[in-house]
Design an enzyme around this catalytic site. Structure first.
Site, PDB file in Angstrom:
ATOM      1  N   ILE A   1       0.738  -1.069   0.069  1.00 45.35           N
ATOM      2  CA  ILE A   1       0.013  -0.064  -0.084  1.00 45.35           C
ATOM      3  C   ILE A   1       0.743   1.195   0.121  1.00 45.35           C
ATOM      4  O   ILE A   1       0.618   2.109  -0.699  1.00 45.35           O
ATOM      5  CB  ILE A   1      -0.962  -0.229   1.311  1.00 45.35           C
ATOM      6  CG1 ILE A   1      -1.941  -1.400   1.209  1.00 45.35           C
ATOM      7  CG2 ILE A   1      -1.709   1.373   1.511  1.00 45.35           C
ATOM      8  CD1 ILE A   1      -2.791  -1.454   2.204  1.00 45.35           C
TER       9      ILE A   1
ATOM     10  N   ASN B   1       2.302   4.642   8.004  1.00 42.41           N
ATOM     11  CA  ASN B   1       1.817   3.469   7.167  1.00 42.41           C
ATOM     12  C   ASN B   1       2.547   2.004   7.460  1.00 42.41           C
ATOM     13  O   ASN B   1       2.058   0.939   7.433  1.00 42.41           O
ATOM     14  CB  ASN B   1       1.879   3.585   5.761  1.00 42.41           C
ATOM     15  CG  ASN B   1       1.802   2.327   4.926  1.00 42.41           C
ATOM     16  OD1 ASN B   1       0.577   1.781   4.775  1.00 42.41           O
ATOM     17  ND2 ASN B   1       2.577   1.831   4.267  1.00 42.41           N
TER      18      ASN B   1
ATOM     19  N   TYR C   1      -2.341  -7.926  17.099  1.00 46.86           N
ATOM     20  CA  TYR C   1      -2.083  -6.989  15.851  1.00 46.86           C
ATOM     21  C   TYR C   1      -3.630  -5.998  15.991  1.00 46.86           C
ATOM     22  O   TYR C   1      -3.675  -5.115  15.677  1.00 46.86           O
ATOM     23  CB  TYR C   1      -2.242  -7.913  14.650  1.00 46.86           C
ATOM     24  CG  TYR C   1      -2.372  -7.187  13.441  1.00 46.86           C
ATOM     25  CD1 TYR C   1      -1.307  -6.365  12.837  1.00 46.86           C
ATOM     26  CD2 TYR C   1      -3.392  -7.095  12.631  1.00 46.86           C
ATOM     27  CE1 TYR C   1      -1.321  -5.649  11.609  1.00 46.86           C
ATOM     28  CE2 TYR C   1      -3.432  -6.200  11.416  1.00 46.86           C
ATOM     29  CZ  TYR C   1      -2.375  -5.823  10.867  1.00 46.86           C
ATOM     30  OH  TYR C   1      -2.822  -4.646   9.696  1.00 46.86           O
TER      31      TYR C   1
HETATM   32  N1  LIG Z   1      -2.766  -5.802   3.590  1.00 43.70           N
HETATM   33  C1  LIG Z   1      -3.798  -5.625   4.150  1.00 43.70           C
HETATM   34  O1  LIG Z   1      -4.841  -6.670   4.165  1.00 43.70           O
HETATM   35  C2  LIG Z   1      -3.834  -4.835   5.179  1.00 43.70           C
HETATM   36  C3  LIG Z   1      -5.152  -4.793   5.914  1.00 43.70           C
HETATM   37  C4  LIG Z   1      -5.526  -3.552   6.869  1.00 43.70           C
HETATM   38  C5  LIG Z   1      -4.476  -2.743   7.214  1.00 43.70           C
HETATM   39  N2  LIG Z   1      -3.435  -3.007   6.582  1.00 43.70           N
HETATM   40  C6  LIG Z   1      -2.291  -1.914   6.996  1.00 43.70           C
HETATM   41  O2  LIG Z   1      -2.076  -1.034   5.948  1.00 43.70           O
HETATM   42  C7  LIG Z   1      -0.352  -0.842   6.119  1.00 43.70           C
HETATM   43  C8  LIG Z   1       0.235  -1.229   4.968  1.00 43.70           C
HETATM   44  O3  LIG Z   1       0.128  -2.713   4.836  1.00 43.70           O
HETATM   45  P1  LIG Z   1       0.871  -3.644   3.719  1.00 43.70           P
HETATM   46  O4  LIG Z   1       0.022  -4.653   3.476  1.00 43.70           O
HETATM   47  O5  LIG Z   1       1.249  -2.773   2.387  1.00 43.70           O
HETATM   48  O6  LIG Z   1       2.076  -3.878   4.229  1.00 43.70           O
HETATM   49  P2  LIG Z   1       3.565  -4.865   3.811  1.00 43.70           P
HETATM   50  O7  LIG Z   1       3.977  -5.765   4.948  1.00 43.70           O
HETATM   51  O8  LIG Z   1       3.129  -5.354   2.403  1.00 43.70           O
HETATM   52  O9  LIG Z   1       4.338  -3.635   3.602  1.00 43.70           O
HETATM   53  C9  LIG Z   1       4.846  -2.902   4.847  1.00 43.70           C
HETATM   54  C10 LIG Z   1       6.315  -2.194   4.625  1.00 43.70           C
HETATM   55  O10 LIG Z   1       6.539  -1.639   5.970  1.00 43.70           O
HETATM   56  C11 LIG Z   1       8.002  -1.717   6.074  1.00 43.70           C
HETATM   57  N3  LIG Z   1       8.192  -1.776   7.263  1.00 43.70           N
HETATM   58  C12 LIG Z   1       8.020  -2.968   8.410  1.00 43.70           C
HETATM   59  N4  LIG Z   1       8.690  -2.676   9.553  1.00 43.70           N
HETATM   60  C13 LIG Z   1       9.005  -1.318   9.321  1.00 43.70           C
HETATM   61  C14 LIG Z   1       9.843  -0.537  10.215  1.00 43.70           C
HETATM   62  N5  LIG Z   1      10.104  -0.934  11.741  1.00 43.70           N
HETATM   63  N6  LIG Z   1      10.387   0.882   9.902  1.00 43.70           N
HETATM   64  C15 LIG Z   1      10.295   1.106   8.589  1.00 43.70           C
HETATM   65  N7  LIG Z   1       9.481   0.358   7.827  1.00 43.70           N
HETATM   66  C16 LIG Z   1       8.957  -0.839   8.184  1.00 43.70           C
HETATM   67  C17 LIG Z   1       8.203  -2.952   5.354  1.00 43.70           C
HETATM   68  O11 LIG Z   1       9.528  -3.357   4.953  1.00 43.70           O
HETATM   69  C18 LIG Z   1       7.332  -2.855   4.039  1.00 43.70           C
HETATM   70  O12 LIG Z   1       8.113  -2.385   2.918  1.00 43.70           O
HETATM   71  C19 LIG Z   1       0.053  -1.390   7.379  1.00 43.70           C
HETATM   72  O13 LIG Z   1      -0.116  -0.276   8.328  1.00 43.70           O
HETATM   73  C20 LIG Z   1      -1.028  -2.424   7.603  1.00 43.70           C
HETATM   74  O14 LIG Z   1      -1.232  -2.870   9.023  1.00 43.70           O
HETATM   75  C21 LIG Z   1      -2.968  -3.680   5.588  1.00 43.70           C
END
Ligand SMILES: NC(=O)c1ccc[n+]([C@@H]2O[C@H](COP(=O)([O-])OP(=O)(O)OC[C@H]3O[C@@H](n4cnc5c(N)ncnc54)[C@H](O)[C@@H]3O)[C@@H](O)[C@H]2O)c1
Length: 258
Positions: free
Chosen positions: A17, A88, A154
């Site tokens: 995202i 994010n 979570y």
């Molecule tokens: N994918 C889903 O279904 C979903 C649903 C609800 C909420 N979300 C939320 O949306 C957001 C993005 O999710 P996504 O699915 O793109 O996640 P993802 O895991 O695909 O990407 C997350 C990114 O954050 C980076 N990251 C992780 N820990 C970090 C840290 N300590 N410092 C800096 N960067 C860090 C990772 O390297 C990665 O590039 C998150 O907050 C997630 O909780 C996702």
């Protein structure tokens, strides 16, 4: 162009995202500092095709106190100010509640809550000092609306994001800083690959089955894609949302109603 000349920080911008939002913010005319824990070389390869003069890649871990300051000072050094924070970065993990561990709690809360809160605070201080307001968008989740037996830490971390969004919105309203959240449903990103593998293990299912089932259960009939989040991410960061604060917007195909 809804974000022309605005300066945005996007955390977790290395994939999923976050990456979709970085690309959309660039298309809307913003200058964007991309923060991710991934190696610098990896970040550079993700954005090899992007225009470099409006992009600043910062390798940083949002759980580290010194990184919080470095993210904001390096963005201000490069672009002069910060107008938008898309907060994010997050991690996922799960276990049956009776086996939930201290280590999983600490890792999830360090990134999803501590990193989220202290970066928001540091950016807000910068915005207050600059004057002229700002926009903060925190990434929550439908998981923050309701507990789950297998993902208690979570879910609690995302409920905390919704709560901090409300508190910060009230505290920062006098400075014309809008603070809102987005609660995605199930979005097809690298995170969901991990989620699916964990459900396969703890619910004893074939790999891929949970992902298929959650997609079919969405009222709009499919899992979300990262691009499904970018409209809300632009809107809440734009002047169109000047009179909206303290809200967490569900972008989930109809999964949650509030
Ligand atoms: N994918 C889903 O279904 C979903 C649903 C609800 C909420 N979300 C939320 O949306 C957001 C993005 O999710 P996504 O699915 O793109 O996640 P993802 O895991 O695909 O990407 C997350 C990114 O954050 C980076 N990251 C992780 N820990 C970090 C840290 N300590 N410092 C800096 N960067 C860090 C990772 O390297 C990665 O590039 C998150 O907050 C997630 O909780 C996702």
């Amino acid at each position: 162009m809804q974000l022309k000349d605005k300066v945005a920080i996007v955390t977790g911008g290395g994939t999923g995202i976050g990456e979709a939002v970085v690309r959309r913010y660039l298309d809307e005319g913003a200058r964007v500092a991309v923060v991710d824990i991934k190696r610098q070389a990896e970040l550079e390869s993700v954005y090899a095709d992007a225009e470099k003069d409006r992009l600043h890649l910062i390798q940083a871990d949002v759980t580290q106190r010194e990184s919080i300051d470095a993210i904001v000072s390096s963005t201000v050094a490069r672009f002069g100010r910060v107008d938008i924070l898309f907060n994010n970065a997050a991690v996922f993990d799960m276990r049956p509640l009776l086996d939930e561990s201290w280590e999983i709690f600490e890792r999830i809360f360090a990134v999803n809550v501590k990193g989220m809160f202290f970066l928001m605070q540091r950016v807000a201080r910068q915005m207050v000092e600059q004057g002229g307001g700002g926009k903060i968008v925190n990434m929550a989740s439908q998981a923050g609306r309701r507990g789950e037996a297998l993902a208690s830490h979570y879910c609690a971390s995302k409920a905390a994001v919704i709560s901090y969004t409300q508190s910060a919105a009230l505290a920062l309203a006098p400075h014309r800083i809008n603070v809102n959240g987005i609660a995605p449903g199930v979005i097809d990103t690298p995170m969901w690959k991990e989620v699916d593998a964990l459900f396969a293990r703890y619910e004893n299912r074939p790999v891929g089955e949970k992902k298929r089932l959650v997609g079919e259960a969405v009222p709009l009939g499919r899992m979300g894609r990262p691009g499904d989040l970018t409209g809300a991410a632009v809107f809440l960061a734009s002047s169109e949302a000047d009179y909206i604060t303290a809200q967490t917007l569900n972008v989930d195909g109809g999964n949650w109603m509030s």
